[in-house]
Design a protein around this motif. Structure first.
Motif, PDB file in Angstrom:
ATOM      1  N   ARG A   6       0.831  -1.215   0.000  1.00  0.00           N
ATOM      2  CA  ARG A   6       0.000   0.000   0.000  1.00  0.00           C
ATOM      3  C   ARG A   6       0.862   1.260   0.000  1.00  0.00           C
ATOM      4  O   ARG A   6       0.595   2.212  -0.744  1.00  0.00           O
ATOM      5  CB  ARG A   6      -0.922  -0.024   1.226  1.00  0.00           C
ATOM      6  N   LYS A   7       1.910   1.244   0.783  1.00  0.00           N
ATOM      7  CA  LYS A   7       2.801   2.403   0.843  1.00  0.00           C
ATOM      8  C   LYS A   7       3.547   2.595  -0.479  1.00  0.00           C
ATOM      9  O   LYS A   7       3.656   3.716  -0.993  1.00  0.00           O
ATOM     10  CB  LYS A   7       3.801   2.214   1.990  1.00  0.00           C
ATOM     11  N   ASP A   8       4.017   1.486  -1.063  1.00  0.00           N
ATOM     12  CA  ASP A   8       4.790   1.562  -2.304  1.00  0.00           C
ATOM     13  C   ASP A   8       3.941   2.038  -3.482  1.00  0.00           C
ATOM     14  O   ASP A   8       4.471   2.622  -4.437  1.00  0.00           O
ATOM     15  CB  ASP A   8       5.400   0.195  -2.640  1.00  0.00           C
ATOM     16  N   LEU A   9       2.621   1.789  -3.423  1.00  0.00           N
ATOM     17  CA  LEU A   9       1.739   2.132  -4.544  1.00  0.00           C
ATOM     18  C   LEU A   9       1.033   3.472  -4.354  1.00  0.00           C
ATOM     19  O   LEU A   9       0.098   3.791  -5.101  1.00  0.00           O
ATOM     20  CB  LEU A   9       0.681   1.036  -4.742  1.00  0.00           C
ATOM     21  N   ALA A  10       1.481   4.259  -3.403  1.00  0.00           N
ATOM     22  CA  ALA A  10       0.778   5.502  -3.065  1.00  0.00           C
ATOM     23  C   ALA A  10       0.572   6.400  -4.284  1.00  0.00           C
ATOM     24  O   ALA A  10      -0.472   7.047  -4.433  1.00  0.00           O
ATOM     25  CB  ALA A  10       1.539   6.252  -1.971  1.00  0.00           C
ATOM     26  N   SER A  11       1.530   6.443  -5.186  1.00  0.00           N
ATOM     27  CA  SER A  11       1.420   7.354  -6.341  1.00  0.00           C
ATOM     28  C   SER A  11       0.381   6.891  -7.356  1.00  0.00           C
ATOM     29  O   SER A  11       0.006   7.655  -8.249  1.00  0.00           O
ATOM     30  CB  SER A  11       2.777   7.487  -7.028  1.00  0.00           C
ATOM     31  N   TYR A  12      -0.088   5.651  -7.241  1.00  0.00           N
ATOM     32  CA  TYR A  12      -1.094   5.124  -8.185  1.00  0.00           C
ATOM     33  C   TYR A  12      -2.506   5.153  -7.597  1.00  0.00           C
ATOM     34  O   TYR A  12      -3.445   4.706  -8.234  1.00  0.00           O
ATOM     35  CB  TYR A  12      -0.751   3.670  -8.565  1.00  0.00           C
ATOM     36  N   THR A  31      -0.721  -3.284 -17.528  1.00  0.00           N
ATOM     37  CA  THR A  31      -0.809  -2.781 -16.160  1.00  0.00           C
ATOM     38  C   THR A  31      -1.903  -3.504 -15.384  1.00  0.00           C
ATOM     39  O   THR A  31      -2.771  -4.168 -15.953  1.00  0.00           O
ATOM     40  CB  THR A  31      -1.101  -1.278 -16.160  1.00  0.00           C
ATOM     41  N   TRP A  32      -1.834  -3.344 -14.064  1.00  0.00           N
ATOM     42  CA  TRP A  32      -2.777  -3.998 -13.162  1.00  0.00           C
ATOM     43  C   TRP A  32      -3.507  -2.946 -12.335  1.00  0.00           C
ATOM     44  O   TRP A  32      -2.968  -1.875 -12.044  1.00  0.00           O
ATOM     45  CB  TRP A  32      -2.059  -4.932 -12.202  1.00  0.00           C
ATOM     46  N   ASN A  33      -4.722  -3.261 -11.953  1.00  0.00           N
ATOM     47  CA  ASN A  33      -5.420  -2.505 -10.926  1.00  0.00           C
ATOM     48  C   ASN A  33      -5.354  -3.291  -9.616  1.00  0.00           C
ATOM     49  O   ASN A  33      -5.486  -4.523  -9.625  1.00  0.00           O
ATOM     50  CB  ASN A  33      -6.881  -2.260 -11.303  1.00  0.00           C
ATOM     51  N   VAL A  34      -5.140  -2.590  -8.519  1.00  0.00           N
ATOM     52  CA  VAL A  34      -4.983  -3.228  -7.215  1.00  0.00           C
ATOM     53  C   VAL A  34      -6.016  -2.645  -6.256  1.00  0.00           C
ATOM     54  O   VAL A  34      -6.217  -1.417  -6.226  1.00  0.00           O
ATOM     55  CB  VAL A  34      -3.562  -3.014  -6.655  1.00  0.00           C
ATOM     56  N   ILE A  35      -6.679  -3.507  -5.495  1.00  0.00           N
ATOM     57  CA  ILE A  35      -7.663  -3.069  -4.507  1.00  0.00           C
ATOM     58  C   ILE A  35      -7.187  -3.485  -3.123  1.00  0.00           C
ATOM     59  O   ILE A  35      -6.983  -4.676  -2.858  1.00  0.00           O
ATOM     60  CB  ILE A  35      -9.052  -3.668  -4.795  1.00  0.00           C
ATOM     61  N   ILE A  36      -6.977  -2.481  -2.261  1.00  0.00           N
ATOM     62  CA  ILE A  36      -6.562  -2.721  -0.872  1.00  0.00           C
ATOM     63  C   ILE A  36      -7.544  -1.977   0.023  1.00  0.00           C
ATOM     64  O   ILE A  36      -7.418  -0.753   0.211  1.00  0.00           O
ATOM     65  CB  ILE A  36      -5.124  -2.236  -0.602  1.00  0.00           C
ATOM     66  N   PRO A  37      -8.532  -2.639   0.589  1.00  0.00           N
ATOM     67  CA  PRO A  37      -9.520  -1.955   1.438  1.00  0.00           C
ATOM     68  C   PRO A  37      -8.855  -1.449   2.723  1.00  0.00           C
ATOM     69  O   PRO A  37      -8.368  -2.248   3.524  1.00  0.00           O
ATOM     70  CB  PRO A  37     -10.554  -3.051   1.733  1.00  0.00           C
ATOM     71  N   PHE A  38      -8.847  -0.133   2.884  1.00  0.00           N
ATOM     72  CA  PHE A  38      -8.126   0.447   4.036  1.00  0.00           C
ATOM     73  C   PHE A  38      -8.803   1.741   4.450  1.00  0.00           C
ATOM     74  O   PHE A  38      -9.238   2.540   3.610  1.00  0.00           O
ATOM     75  CB  PHE A  38      -6.662   0.716   3.674  1.00  0.00           C
ATOM     76  N   ASP A  39      -8.907   1.921   5.764  1.00  0.00           N
ATOM     77  CA  ASP A  39      -9.518   3.131   6.330  1.00  0.00           C
ATOM     78  C   ASP A  39      -8.412   4.040   6.871  1.00  0.00           C
ATOM     79  O   ASP A  39      -7.758   3.703   7.867  1.00  0.00           O
ATOM     80  CB  ASP A  39     -10.488   2.743   7.451  1.00  0.00           C
ATOM     81  N   ASP A  40      -8.199   5.185   6.206  1.00  0.00           N
ATOM     82  CA  ASP A  40      -7.135   6.103   6.636  1.00  0.00           C
ATOM     83  C   ASP A  40      -7.381   6.651   8.026  1.00  0.00           C
ATOM     84  O   ASP A  40      -6.436   6.864   8.804  1.00  0.00           O
ATOM     85  CB  ASP A  40      -7.022   7.257   5.636  1.00  0.00           C
ATOM     86  N   ALA A  41      -8.653   6.891   8.359  1.00  0.00           N
ATOM     87  CA  ALA A  41      -8.960   7.520   9.642  1.00  0.00           C
ATOM     88  C   ALA A  41      -8.554   6.631  10.817  1.00  0.00           C
ATOM     89  O   ALA A  41      -7.993   7.106  11.808  1.00  0.00           O
ATOM     90  CB  ALA A  41     -10.459   7.833   9.712  1.00  0.00           C
ATOM     91  N   SER A  42      -8.813   5.334  10.706  1.00  0.00           N
ATOM     92  CA  SER A  42      -8.478   4.418  11.803  1.00  0.00           C
ATOM     93  C   SER A  42      -7.134   3.740  11.601  1.00  0.00           C
ATOM     94  O   SER A  42      -6.687   2.983  12.455  1.00  0.00           O
ATOM     95  CB  SER A  42      -9.567   3.355  11.942  1.00  0.00           C
ATOM     96  N   ASN A  43      -6.521   4.011  10.430  1.00  0.00           N
ATOM     97  CA  ASN A  43      -5.246   3.395  10.075  1.00  0.00           C
ATOM     98  C   ASN A  43      -5.312   1.864  10.201  1.00  0.00           C
ATOM     99  O   ASN A  43      -4.435   1.220  10.787  1.00  0.00           O
ATOM    100  CB  ASN A  43      -4.127   3.939  10.962  1.00  0.00           C
ATOM    101  N   SER A  44      -6.362   1.301   9.629  1.00  0.00           N
ATOM    102  CA  SER A  44      -6.534  -0.160   9.684  1.00  0.00           C
ATOM    103  C   SER A  44      -7.296  -0.629   8.443  1.00  0.00           C
ATOM    104  O   SER A  44      -7.928   0.165   7.739  1.00  0.00           O
ATOM    105  CB  SER A  44      -7.295  -0.564  10.946  1.00  0.00           C
TER     106      SER A  44
END
Length: 869
Positions: A643-649, A698-711
């Motif tokens: 998730r961190k590495d793909l931040a720009s996408y 190219t690929w699309n990636v889905i990572i379900p993540f809540d920024d507010a709770s950081n989880s």
């Protein structure tokens, strides 16, 4: 107009096309019949409208619509009079009313693809692909009926290689086609007890001249086929030339294809005889029916001149539609469109590995293992439940299929009888304790499948019926050496039967009311495995009672085969869309990357093999290893780093989505993320194939993540309540919901697309959809997932309960998720791949393995001298 129509029909019967017959009728009657030309114009318009409406059918077939319209011989079925009209009514009266439209549409296309009767030299070869236990007999009965109504005369049905199947087919056709009711219109060259004899050869031409319809149901046996060949050869040339033949080859992938050892070897006996019979016809159609067409599409499409023509389906391939209420590999094992459905029926049970030596010992007698005992008890309970639902007059069947060897079948029959005897004795004394536990354990595990209106049966209701079931239950052995009174039969009175057998049960023979299967036999061949699946089919008003016990590994094999079937159907659909016929392009069959083979190597000698391919392939990890809990925390760290590495996408409008990620950005994830061992090799193969063949996609990636709770945003998935104590994993059976395969498209669209005819997965390839992008979708599963109300009796348990059952340290921290994933590899939308691989197909020139043939049984039937009464 009736006179004009009769005149045209008369001239057609003399071997003329419709237009030629119309010209001859005009010359004969135009000056003698008032309004002749107006009547002719009306008939021509009606005929053209019928042909045009057929061209709009939605069934899948490879006969080009232009060809059907150009040939134009078939005006459509008469639903009022004739053989089809009466068969149609019988189907409606027999409970097939809801399927009539589908049967009619499917068979209209097939009949329109047949050779035109009474046209010199018109001959067609075709193939109809159904599903195992899916109603192929009803389909070819309708084809026969419509063909007879359209001036076909001599019907030959090739019905497998076993006496019981031939007899079953004979009786079914006599009933469905009304032969016994209208016996004066028919001449039977076979009957229920007698296969094709040599007794009618001297009278062959007279039989055809003096009878309107001739039928023979013939076993694919050398003696019987030679009798048939000599009968046709004995016809005088004129009679043969003016006789339209319809040959229906049921189970056409069995015995029909040449399975000789090499390209230079003489063809096998049955193949040679069938080719000789076909060569004797002048105006004929040969239509193979099968659920496993692999051997058929691997026949030689390029037979050299001067030899008997091969039976490759060069003119058309038709796929029977799959009704919604059909339970096939896709629905039961969750592949194809059902792969994206988390509500896969909870009907599969696993037989522990340690029980296999008792069930099918290499020497000595088999016995009733713990799993088999549970399966038998459930069969007795489920049969009792059917009785509480008013189904006392219906057959109920259990299948035990543990080996192809014959002697152990009889020993297993004795073992089952010994197991049942104390249960029967206890029931007579009112003791039903042996059945109470399995009733409560199994009754509601697939309750959502039930389509009836009755409420769930209570234990008191079921217990009242169990003694009757135990009194009625019969044990049958069905194999090539069993005596007649031991073999499976379904008389008019209802049967409750446990049938034990091998090869004779794995082809064609319908097991009435089958809802419990216990299956340990294995095979390396696609077609053999699929044909063994007698549990596929329809289960009206007892859908929820079906259970299937399988030995380890078979569930994965059947799941793969569901994908193969889907690929074959898609390839035929592409052939249709391109306006091609099988004589112009071969049908591709997906290869298994491991141990499975498509069919006997001898039957594949004409096929061209390619390398492995995973284009557009899907994978979801539904099992979670409980032996290495540290891997799950490591996977969380790997996902967070991704998730961190793909931040720009990252998408601005859909924060869970990362768009157009280059494949090299995913390399670390794919090489470090750990999946349960079932998926290890496949997970690796999907990624390595993408790197090698489509690295630019190219690929699309889905990572379900809540920024507010950081989880992670978590998904609720409960676990299957696995009873096998040796299992080392938790199984959720399905990760993806029905539209998750295009979740990346949905996240960026204002409105959901309608489901295309070919399914949601097609939108991944479509340029107007996702243009072939790959997909990686992470599924953080809540370790606290609880059962919903509707799941409380479905054989599932809460996720925390499943974790504690394994005494897993993962139960100590329920806040972190279990991480599953789904992926779909890219499509080659730019056409860069020259070899898409992983397929085998023939190439038409246009512009110690378990592959031995089943030996023919000793033919103990009497010869039959055909008669009109």
């Amino acid at each position: 107009m009736q006179i004009v129509e009769m005149a045209i029909s008369h001239h057609q019967s003399l071997g003329n096309t419709w237009e030629e017959a119309a010209r001859q009728a005009t010359a004969q009657y135009e000056g003698a019949v008032v309004g002749f030309h107006e009547a002719l114009a009306t008939l021509r318009q009606q005929r053209n409208e019928a042909i045009e409406s057929r061209g709009k059918l939605t069934e899948v077939g490879t006969s080009r619509k232009e060809d059907i319209k150009a040939a134009g011989w078939y005006p459509g079925a008469n639903t009022v009079n004739g053989v089809w009209g009466r068969l149609r009514q019988r189907m409606i009266d027999g409970g097939l009313g809801n399927a009539i439209e589908q049967i009619n549409n499917s068979t209209e296309e097939i009949v329109a693809s047949l050779a035109q009767p009474h046209v010199d030299g018109d001959r067609r070869l075709g193939l109809v692909i159904g599903n195992v236990q899916s109603g192929k007999t009803a389909n070819f009965s309708a084809v026969i009926a419509k063909a007879l109504d359209s001036n076909y005369k001599f019907v030959i049905v090739l019905s497998g290689i076993h006496n019981n199947l031939r007899k079953q087919t004979q009786l079914r056709l006599e009933r469905d086609l009304g032969i016994t009711e209208d016996i004066r219109d028919w001449f039977r060259l076979t009957d229920a007890d007698g296969d094709f004899s040599d007794g009618n050869r001297g009278n062959a031409s007279n039989i055809l001249a003096q009878n309107r319809r001739i039928i023979a149901v013939v076993k694919k046996n050398g003696t019987r086929l030679r009798n048939l060949l000599r009968f046709i050869q004995s016809l005088d040339p004129e009679t043969k030339r003016h006789t339209p033949f319809l040959i229906i080859d049921d189970e056409s992938d069995q015995a029909t294809p040449d399975s000789s050892a090499s390209l230079d070897a003489d063809p096998t006996a049955i193949n040679k005889l069938l080719r000789e019979i076909w060569a004797e016809t002048n105006n004929a159609s040969y239509v193979g029916y099968t659920a496993t067409p692999f051997a058929n599409v691997f026949m030689d499409p390029n037979t050299e001149k001067g030899v008997y023509p091969e039976l490759y389906p060069s003119d058309f391939i038709h796929i029977m539609p799959t009704p919604k209420n059909y339970f096939g590999a896709s629905r039961l094992f969750g592949l194809g469109e059902d792969a994206v459905n988390a509500d896969i029926p909870d009907v599969i049970r696993q037989i522990p590995k340690q029980e296999l030596s008792l069930l099918a010992p290499k020497s000595g007698c088999p016995g009733v293992s713990k799993a088999l005992a549970e399966a038998i008890r459930w069969f007795i309970v489920a049969a009792a439940i059917r009785r509480t639902r008013g189904q006392k007059a219906k057959h109920s069947t259990m299948l035990i299929h543990t080996t192809h060897r014959i002697d152990p079948h009889f020993a297993m029959s004795e073992a089952v009888a010994r197991f049942l005897e104390p249960l029967q004795r206890a029931a007579r004394e009112g003791n039903l304790d042996e059945f109470r536990e399995v009733f409560h354990q199994e009754r509601d595990r697939a309750a959502d499948l039930f389509t009836g209106e009755d409420g769930a049966s209570t234990w008191q209701q079921v217990a009242a019926e169990i003694p009757a079931v135990l009194r009625m239950v019969k044990i049958s052995v069905d194999n090539g050496t069993a005596e007649a009174d031991q073999r499976l039969a379904y008389p008019d009175e209802p049967q409750t039967v446990i049938v034990i057998g091998g090869g004779t049960l794995s082809r064609g023979l319908t097991l009435e009311g089958l809802f419990v299967s216990f299956f340990t036999r294995t095979s390396n061949a696609y077609d053999t495995l699929l044909q063994m699946g007698r549990w596929f089919g329809y289960r009206p008003l007892y859908e929820d009672l079906q259970r299937i016990w399988l030995s380890p590994g078979l569930e994965e094999d059947y799941a793969f085969l569901a994908m193969v079937e889907s690929e074959v159907r898609a390839d035929i659909a592409r052939m249709t869309d391109a306006g091609k016929k099988p004589r112009e392009i071969g049908v591709r069959v997906l290869l298994h990357p491991g141990r499975l083979q498509v069919t006997s190597p001898a039957k594949m000698k004409h096929a061209v093999k390619a390398r492995a391919s995973f284009e557009g392939s899907q994978l979801q990890t539904t099992r979670f290893d409980m032996t290495m809990p540290e891997n799950h925390q490591r996977n969380i760290d790997i996902a967070l780093k991704l998730r961190k590495d793909l931040a720009s996408y990252r998408s601005v409008s859909a924060p869970d989505l990362y768009i157009d990620v280059p494949l090299e950005e995913l390399q670390e994830f794919f090489t470090t993320f750990t999946v349960q061992e079932t998926y290890t090799q496949s997970f690796k193969d999907h990624f390595e194939w993408s790197c090698k063949h489509l690295p630019h996609k190219t690929w699309n990636v889905i990572i379900p993540f809540d920024d507010a709770s950081n989880s992670f945003n978590k998904y609720r998935r409960t676990a299957i309540d696995l009873k096998d104590k040796d299992v080392t994993y938790i199984d959720v059976r399905g990760l993806m919901s029905s539209t998750d395969i295009i979740k990346d498209l949905l996240l960026t669209s204002n409105e959901a697309p309608g489901k295309p005819p070919t399914g949601f997965a097609k939108l991944r390839e479509d340029r107007s959809g996702l243009n072939g992008r790959g997909l990686l979708h992470l599924y953080p599963i809540d370790r606290k997932s609880q059962l919903q109300q509707k799941q409380t009796k479905t054989g599932r348990i809460a996720m925390d309960v499943a974790l504690r059952n394994f005494n897993s340290p993962l139960a100590d921290n329920l806040e972190d998720p279990l991480l599953g994933l789904a992926l779909a590899t890219p499509f080659d939308t730019e056409g860069r791949l020259q070899d898409k691989g992983s397929y085998v197909a023939v190439e038409p020139i246009y512009g110690e393995q378990e592959f031995t043939e089943v030996p023919h049984p000793v033919d103990t039937e009497r010869d039959f001298i055909g008669a009109q009464s």
